[in-house]
Scaffold this motif. Structure first.
Motif, PDB file in Angstrom:
ATOM      1  N   MET A  96      12.670   9.871  -2.507  1.00 21.44           N
ATOM      2  CA  MET A  96      12.253   9.897  -3.915  1.00 21.44           C
ATOM      3  C   MET A  96      10.900  10.582  -4.111  1.00 21.44           C
ATOM      4  O   MET A  96      10.498  10.855  -5.229  1.00 21.44           O
ATOM      5  CB  MET A  96      12.198   8.470  -4.469  1.00 21.44           C
ATOM      6  N   GLY A  97      10.185  10.817  -3.028  1.00 24.38           N
ATOM      7  CA  GLY A  97       8.921  11.548  -3.140  1.00 24.38           C
ATOM      8  C   GLY A  97       7.683  10.733  -2.829  1.00 24.38           C
ATOM      9  O   GLY A  97       6.589  11.275  -2.726  1.00 24.38           O
ATOM     10  N   GLY A  98       7.843   9.422  -2.646  1.00 25.21           N
ATOM     11  CA  GLY A  98       6.677   8.582  -2.353  1.00 25.21           C
ATOM     12  C   GLY A  98       6.271   8.594  -0.890  1.00 25.21           C
ATOM     13  O   GLY A  98       5.133   8.261  -0.556  1.00 25.21           O
ATOM     14  N   GLY A  99       7.178   8.953  -0.009  1.00 22.79           N
ATOM     15  CA  GLY A  99       6.870   9.027   1.415  1.00 22.79           C
ATOM     16  C   GLY A  99       6.742   7.690   2.121  1.00 22.79           C
ATOM     17  O   GLY A  99       6.224   7.621   3.236  1.00 22.79           O
ATOM     18  N   PHE A 100       7.241   6.612   1.513  1.00 22.48           N
ATOM     19  CA  PHE A 100       7.052   5.278   2.096  1.00 22.48           C
ATOM     20  C   PHE A 100       7.751   5.126   3.447  1.00 22.48           C
ATOM     21  O   PHE A 100       7.175   4.599   4.394  1.00 22.48           O
ATOM     22  CB  PHE A 100       7.532   4.196   1.121  1.00 22.48           C
TER      23      PHE A 100
ATOM     24  N   ASN B  64       8.194  -5.085  -7.806  1.00 21.25           N
ATOM     25  CA  ASN B  64       7.038  -4.335  -7.313  1.00 21.25           C
ATOM     26  C   ASN B  64       6.535  -3.379  -8.400  1.00 21.25           C
ATOM     27  O   ASN B  64       7.042  -3.379  -9.519  1.00 21.25           O
ATOM     28  CB  ASN B  64       7.361  -3.606  -6.004  1.00 21.25           C
ATOM     29  N   ARG B  65       5.576  -2.555  -8.065  1.00 25.11           N
ATOM     30  CA  ARG B  65       4.953  -1.669  -9.068  1.00 25.11           C
ATOM     31  C   ARG B  65       5.900  -0.604  -9.607  1.00 25.11           C
ATOM     32  O   ARG B  65       5.611   0.041 -10.602  1.00 25.11           O
ATOM     33  CB  ARG B  65       3.686  -1.044  -8.502  1.00 25.11           C
ATOM     34  N   PHE B  66       7.055  -0.429  -8.937  1.00 25.06           N
ATOM     35  CA  PHE B  66       8.056   0.525  -9.405  1.00 25.06           C
ATOM     36  C   PHE B  66       9.182  -0.158 -10.181  1.00 25.06           C
ATOM     37  O   PHE B  66      10.145   0.478 -10.574  1.00 25.06           O
ATOM     38  CB  PHE B  66       8.644   1.295  -8.217  1.00 25.06           C
TER      39      PHE B  66
ATOM     40  N   GLY C 165       0.838  -1.203   0.000  1.00 28.15           N
ATOM     41  CA  GLY C 165       0.000   0.000   0.000  1.00 28.15           C
ATOM     42  C   GLY C 165       0.866   1.243   0.000  1.00 28.15           C
ATOM     43  O   GLY C 165       1.666   1.458  -0.902  1.00 28.15           O
ATOM     44  N   GLU C 166       0.718   2.046   1.054  1.00 24.75           N
ATOM     45  CA  GLU C 166       1.477   3.292   1.158  1.00 24.75           C
ATOM     46  C   GLU C 166       2.647   3.207   2.136  1.00 24.75           C
ATOM     47  O   GLU C 166       3.301   4.208   2.412  1.00 24.75           O
ATOM     48  CB  GLU C 166       0.538   4.433   1.598  1.00 24.75           C
ATOM     49  N   THR C 167       2.865   2.007   2.708  1.00 19.92           N
ATOM     50  CA  THR C 167       3.953   1.853   3.674  1.00 19.92           C
ATOM     51  C   THR C 167       4.851   0.685   3.283  1.00 19.92           C
ATOM     52  O   THR C 167       4.644   0.039   2.257  1.00 19.92           O
ATOM     53  CB  THR C 167       3.400   1.626   5.103  1.00 19.92           C
ATOM     54  N   LEU C 168       5.827   0.428   4.125  1.00 19.70           N
ATOM     55  CA  LEU C 168       6.789  -0.643   3.886  1.00 19.70           C
ATOM     56  C   LEU C 168       6.674  -1.713   4.960  1.00 19.70           C
ATOM     57  O   LEU C 168       6.426  -1.419   6.124  1.00 19.70           O
ATOM     58  CB  LEU C 168       8.225  -0.081   3.914  1.00 19.70           C
ATOM     59  N   ARG C 169       6.868  -2.957   4.551  1.00 15.58           N
ATOM     60  CA  ARG C 169       7.060  -4.084   5.458  1.00 15.58           C
ATOM     61  C   ARG C 169       8.481  -4.570   5.192  1.00 15.58           C
ATOM     62  O   ARG C 169       9.065  -4.260   4.156  1.00 15.58           O
ATOM     63  CB  ARG C 169       6.048  -5.200   5.154  1.00 15.58           C
ATOM     64  N   PHE C 170       9.038  -5.354   6.102  1.00 17.01           N
ATOM     65  CA  PHE C 170      10.423  -5.783   5.963  1.00 17.01           C
ATOM     66  C   PHE C 170      10.508  -7.303   5.912  1.00 17.01           C
ATOM     67  O   PHE C 170      10.095  -7.985   6.843  1.00 17.01           O
ATOM     68  CB  PHE C 170      11.273  -5.181   7.081  1.00 17.01           C
ATOM     69  N   ALA C 171      11.043  -7.811   4.790  1.00 18.13           N
ATOM     70  CA  ALA C 171      11.116  -9.246   4.530  1.00 18.13           C
ATOM     71  C   ALA C 171      12.555  -9.740   4.646  1.00 18.13           C
ATOM     72  O   ALA C 171      13.495  -9.043   4.246  1.00 18.13           O
ATOM     73  CB  ALA C 171      10.583  -9.548   3.127  1.00 18.13           C
ATOM     74  N   HIS C 172      12.707 -10.955   5.158  1.00 26.24           N
ATOM     75  CA  HIS C 172      14.030 -11.564   5.313  1.00 26.24           C
ATOM     76  C   HIS C 172      14.731 -11.649   3.955  1.00 26.24           C
ATOM     77  O   HIS C 172      14.106 -11.889   2.918  1.00 26.24           O
ATOM     78  CB  HIS C 172      13.902 -12.963   5.927  1.00 26.24           C
ATOM     79  N   TYR C 173      16.049 -11.451   3.975  1.00 28.08           N
ATOM     80  CA  TYR C 173      16.858 -11.385   2.759  1.00 28.08           C
ATOM     81  C   TYR C 173      18.184 -12.091   2.991  1.00 28.08           C
ATOM     82  O   TYR C 173      18.888 -11.803   3.963  1.00 28.08           O
ATOM     83  CB  TYR C 173      17.072  -9.904   2.421  1.00 28.08           C
TER      84      TYR C 173
END
Length: 197
Positions: free
Chosen positions: A137-141, A100-102, A83-91
Motif C-alpha cells: 500500500m506504500g507505507g513500507g511496514f 489503529n491510525r489507519f 511506529g514504522e514497523t509491525l508487531r504480531f499479536a495473538h488472534y
C-alpha cells in the motif's frame, strides 16, 4: 495480466481499483479457493504459529485459513502497527479490538509474538509478479519489519492476492523485501522453484 507502468503510484491505483471491482460473491469464492490452494501447497503442515491479516480495501480474505488454523490448534496472529514497523499479536475468536491510525482493527494487547517464532506470515499486497516482487500500500511496514530477515530464517513470507493483481514484472526498489511464495485462487507460486527454472 497487467503490464505495469513505470510509476508505482499509478500501478497501485490501477490494481487497487481492479480488486475493489470484485463482487462480494467473487470475494467469497476467492477466499474459498485460497484455502484450497493453501492446503494443496502443504505449507500449513507442521505449522504452529502463523500470522495473517484482516482483509481491507478489496484484499483477498484469509478468514477461512484462520478458521482452519483454529480447528487444528495452530496459533494465529495479526499485525499491529508500532511506529514504522509491525508487531504480531495473538488472534482468535475472543480477541478484543481497537482501530489503529489507519482505521484498521487490531487486537488490544501489549503482548507480541517474536517474528522469528512465526512459521509463516501471510502478507496482503496490491500487486505481485512471479519473481517474488510485492507492491504494498506504500507505507513500507512489512518491508521495514522484515528488512533484516535472510531467506533461510523464519518466517516464510507468503503473499496472498487475487489473480487480477498479478503483473508481468514489478518495478522493484532496493528496500522491497521479496516474497518467498505467492498464493492466489488459481496459483501457488514457490519463488525458489520459479527462480531455478
Amino acid at each position: 495480466m497487467i503490464q505495469p507502468p513505470l510509476d508505482r503510484h499509478s500501478l497501485r491505483k490501477t490494481l487497487r481499483h481492479a480488486r475493489r471491482l470484485l463482487t462480494e460473491q467473487e470475494q467469497q469464492q476467492a477466499a474459498s479457493q485460497l484455502l484450497k490452494q493453501a492446503l494443496h501447497s502443504e505449507w500449513l503442515n507442521n505449522v504452529e504459529h502463523l500470522a495473517l491479516y484482516l482483509a481491507n480495501d478489496g484484499e483477498i480474505s484469509p478468514h477461512l485459513i484462520s478458521e482452519y488454523c483454529w480447528q487444528r490448534n495452530i496459533k494465529t496472529y495479526l499485525p499491529v502497527v508500532k511506529g514504522e514497523t509491525l508487531r504480531f499479536a495473538h488472534y482468535d475468536q475472543t480477541t478484543q479490538w481497537q482501530k489503529n491510525r489507519f482505521g484498521i482493527a487490531e487486537p488490544v494487547t501489549e503482548i507480541y509474538q517474536a517474528q522469528d517464532a512465526l512459521d509463516i506470515v501471510f502478507m496482503p499486497l496490491v500487486g505481485f509478479d512471479q519473481y517474488g516482487g510485492r507492491l504494498g500500500m506504500g507505507g513500507g511496514f512489512y518491508d521495514k519489519s522484515f528488512a533484516s530477515k535472510s531467506i533461510e530464517q523464519k518466517p516464510l513470507l507468503i503473499g496472498l492476492a487475487h489473480d487480477c493483481q498479478q503483473v508481468e514484472r514489478l518495478p522493484i526498489e532496493p528496500w522491497d523485501v521479496p516474497l518467498q511464495a505467492i498464493l492466489s485462487p488459481n496459483q501457488c507460486i514457490d519463488i525458489n522453484l520459479t527462480i531455478k527454472d
